[in-house]
Design an enzyme around this catalytic site. Sequence first.
Site, PDB file in Angstrom:
ATOM      1  N   ARG A 107      13.084  -5.638   6.035  1.00 11.21           N
ATOM      2  CA  ARG A 107      12.093  -5.212   7.028  1.00 11.21           C
ATOM      3  C   ARG A 107      11.454  -6.399   7.732  1.00 11.21           C
ATOM      4  NH1 ARG A 107       6.227  -4.243   6.762  1.00 11.21           N
ATOM      5  NH2 ARG A 107       6.340  -5.150   4.684  1.00 11.21           N
ATOM      6  N   SER A 151      -1.215   2.310   3.070  1.00  5.82           N
ATOM      7  CA  SER A 151      -1.627   1.980   4.437  1.00  5.82           C
ATOM      8  C   SER A 151      -2.986   1.300   4.465  1.00  5.82           C
ATOM      9  CB  SER A 151      -1.680   3.260   5.291  1.00  5.82           C
ATOM     10  OG  SER A 151      -0.465   3.957   5.273  1.00  5.82           O
ATOM     11  N   HIS A 204       7.063  -4.639  -2.769  1.00  4.89           N
ATOM     12  CA  HIS A 204       6.127  -4.435  -1.663  1.00  4.89           C
ATOM     13  C   HIS A 204       6.517  -3.281  -0.747  1.00  4.89           C
ATOM     14  CE1 HIS A 204       3.065  -5.547   1.220  1.00  4.89           C
ATOM     15  NE2 HIS A 204       3.956  -5.719   2.170  1.00  4.89           N
ATOM     16  N   HIS A 207       7.366  -8.906  -1.525  1.00  6.52           N
ATOM     17  CA  HIS A 207       6.502  -9.798  -0.750  1.00  6.52           C
ATOM     18  C   HIS A 207       6.393 -11.116  -1.505  1.00  6.52           C
ATOM     19  CE1 HIS A 207       3.254 -11.412   1.606  1.00  6.52           C
ATOM     20  NE2 HIS A 207       3.327 -10.361   2.411  1.00  6.52           N
ATOM     21  N   GLY A 215      -1.397   9.021   3.769  1.00  7.37           N
ATOM     22  CA  GLY A 215      -1.490   7.687   4.337  1.00  7.37           C
ATOM     23  C   GLY A 215      -1.382   7.765   5.848  1.00  7.37           C
ATOM     24  N   LEU A 216      -1.072   6.647   6.474  1.00 10.13           N
ATOM     25  CA  LEU A 216      -1.002   6.604   7.938  1.00 10.13           C
ATOM     26  C   LEU A 216       0.021   7.594   8.467  1.00 10.13           C
ATOM     27  CD1 LEU A 216      -1.591   5.411  10.725  1.00 10.13           C
ATOM     28  CD2 LEU A 216       0.002   3.552  10.186  1.00 10.13           C
ATOM     29  N   ALA A 217       1.217   7.635   7.884  1.00  5.59           N
ATOM     30  CA  ALA A 217       2.271   8.513   8.388  1.00  5.59           C
ATOM     31  C   ALA A 217       1.840   9.976   8.319  1.00  5.59           C
ATOM     32  CB  ALA A 217       3.563   8.303   7.595  1.00  5.59           C
ATOM     33  N   GLN A 234      -2.512  -5.565   5.525  1.00  2.49           N
ATOM     34  CA  GLN A 234      -3.381  -6.621   6.044  1.00  2.49           C
ATOM     35  C   GLN A 234      -2.945  -7.130   7.411  1.00  2.49           C
ATOM     36  OE1 GLN A 234      -3.683  -9.729   3.091  1.00  2.49           O
ATOM     37  NE2 GLN A 234      -4.492  -8.352   1.535  1.00  2.49           N
ATOM     38  N   GLY A 235      -1.637  -7.254   7.615  1.00  2.45           N
ATOM     39  CA  GLY A 235      -1.168  -7.939   8.818  1.00  2.45           C
ATOM     40  C   GLY A 235      -1.508  -7.205  10.098  1.00  2.45           C
ATOM     41  N   SER A 289       6.329  -1.681   9.543  1.00  6.37           N
ATOM     42  CA  SER A 289       6.192  -0.468   8.731  1.00  6.37           C
ATOM     43  C   SER A 289       5.133   0.467   9.294  1.00  6.37           C
ATOM     44  CB  SER A 289       5.865  -0.833   7.288  1.00  6.37           C
ATOM     45  OG  SER A 289       4.765  -1.706   7.216  1.00  6.37           O
ATOM     46  N   LEU A 290       3.953  -0.046   9.617  1.00  7.39           N
ATOM     47  CA  LEU A 290       2.928   0.814  10.212  1.00  7.39           C
ATOM     48  C   LEU A 290       3.409   1.344  11.563  1.00  7.39           C
ATOM     49  CD1 LEU A 290      -0.425  -1.064   9.434  1.00  7.39           C
ATOM     50  CD2 LEU A 290       0.768   0.653   8.080  1.00  7.39           C
ATOM     51  N   ARG A 341      11.471 -12.663   4.807  1.00  5.51           N
ATOM     52  CA  ARG A 341      10.792 -12.474   3.533  1.00  5.51           C
ATOM     53  C   ARG A 341      11.718 -12.596   2.325  1.00  5.51           C
ATOM     54  NH1 ARG A 341       6.362  -7.599   4.463  1.00  5.51           N
ATOM     55  NH2 ARG A 341       4.806  -8.903   5.497  1.00  5.51           N
ATOM     56  N   GLU A 390       4.083 -13.347  12.811  1.00 11.50           N
ATOM     57  CA  GLU A 390       4.488 -13.313  11.420  1.00 11.50           C
ATOM     58  C   GLU A 390       5.968 -13.670  11.312  1.00 11.50           C
ATOM     59  OE1 GLU A 390       3.261  -9.640   9.631  1.00 11.50           O
ATOM     60  OE2 GLU A 390       1.135 -10.108   9.856  1.00 11.50           O
TER      61      GLU A 390
END
Length: 557
Positions: A396, A60, A361, A256, A31-33, A64-65, A401-402, A302, A131
């Site tokens: 969180r 990842s 989530h 979520h 994934g991204l990490a 969406q956000g 997270s990203l 959240r 957000e």
Amino acid sequence: MDSDRSLPPSHGFADPSGALGAGDIVIIGAGLAGLFTALRLAPLPVTVVAAAPLGQGASSVWAQGGIAAAVGEGDTPAQHAADTIAAGGGIVDTHVADVIAAEAPARIADLLRYGVPFDRDLAGHYVLSREAAHSQKRVVRVSGDRAGAAIMQALIAAVQATPSIRVLENYEAQDLILEGGSGSAGRVAGVRLVRTEAKGTGTFDFMPASAVVLATGGAGALYSVTTNPIYARGEAVAFAARAGAVIADAEFVQFHPTAIDAHMDPAPLASEALRGEGATLINGKGERFMLSLNPAGELAPRDIVARGVFSEIVAARGAFLDCREAIGAAFPTAFPTVYSHCIAAGIDPVTQPIPVAPAAHYHMGGVATDLSGRTSLEGLWAVGEVASTGLHGANRLASNSLLEAVVLGARVADDIGSLVTPSMAYPIARTYRTSAERPFDAAYRAHLVALLRRTMSEHVGVVRTGRGLEQALAILRGIGEEAGEDGLVANMALAAEIIAASALLRTESRGAHFRSDFPEPSAEFQHRSAVTLSQIRAIGARPRRAASLQLAEEMPL
């Protein structure tokens, strides 16, 4: 129960002292990490182990956000850190929040250099969204709700163009190999990989490693309702704990509040950005219900929104995200991903409220690390959702997270890079077969996994009780014993057991962890938690396998 499970100080993390073993730098997860860490390590030789072809199976891709970063006019990293700390239920590591917020703009610049097409206005400024629990518009987006997919597309292209990065697709890690064998206090020397073949068999390989980086993502697929892909099963938390690693904050699972309730697995996500643009939450009677629960209404943290949505569903009133007035006819172009999910589910969000439900989530807990990604085991690093740095605390902050994945990915790469000597910088071109093909019963595996996921949603979900958590522990331990040599199910059961046991130990409510039998926060528990496998196994008596599985079978669907 004993609340003294606080995380050890920084000296509790392993110090490689410049000594790494032979082999590739092995990154588990694509994934991204994982990909960002691999790119930052170039030109050092890296092998990325991917459970699925690149771009498939990583959470990842579905983000969406966007990425939170203080890059807008009037915003500052200090404000970003303050929002992160405020959202985290009183247990965010403030130093970690300060460092990650401060390094966020530089990592956004890195992603731009890798070709990520962040949204810009005609003057070249980032188009930012706000957000929940952010005091500013600071979420950097791509095409409204396509940030995760666009970032991953750019990184995959960069990885494929980097000769020093090798990708092993369709392999999964099932265990860490320690010098001196199982139970040794030695360094991590490699990983045991499994590749599932046709006709229900699996082959097992050993890959030696100079350094191992866990980047396997979260644990949402331990729940029957989740926004995560099927590979997000928390397995790395299990095998890291089995090897002796410290696990932190495992009880904190973020749900979520607005997954699209269309009986799909995984559940498609209705991005929080919709509420940022003014969409409201209503029940089946058309009543807005969040304003009576929190002054911030739909943009409350959240955990509060998730419990509000959960309460409406339990009361049989239902919960719906109403975008008709705030977004209306612009929906297809403003939020194309959510729109396509809605249409696939038979919902027209331009004219109809979207039915929603809370879904597992994000896991705030994971393998405990410091700001270099070092775990308590020598030779092992962790980055992204599988790690627990202290950034997220009990809850969180949206789109952090990203950000954590890229900031810590750069730091992990810098740390490992400082330890690799020229003589070590060569790739090991092969893995080593450790056992012949081993058959497994796919139907029985599916049965056990379904029991496990149902148990987690029923007893370790949005609202928890001590009795329910004790039931969950009995069932999960029974599933683990029943799994036998099926490493996938055994790892899932252990990861779920760690989450449930940690939740049982925290006899209070804080952030995403809500106990209806202990509904208020307690000063006694205002700290991060840390456990080892021996501590988890000391909680309660181990049940008879047949009894625990019978209990699971009798649970209502």
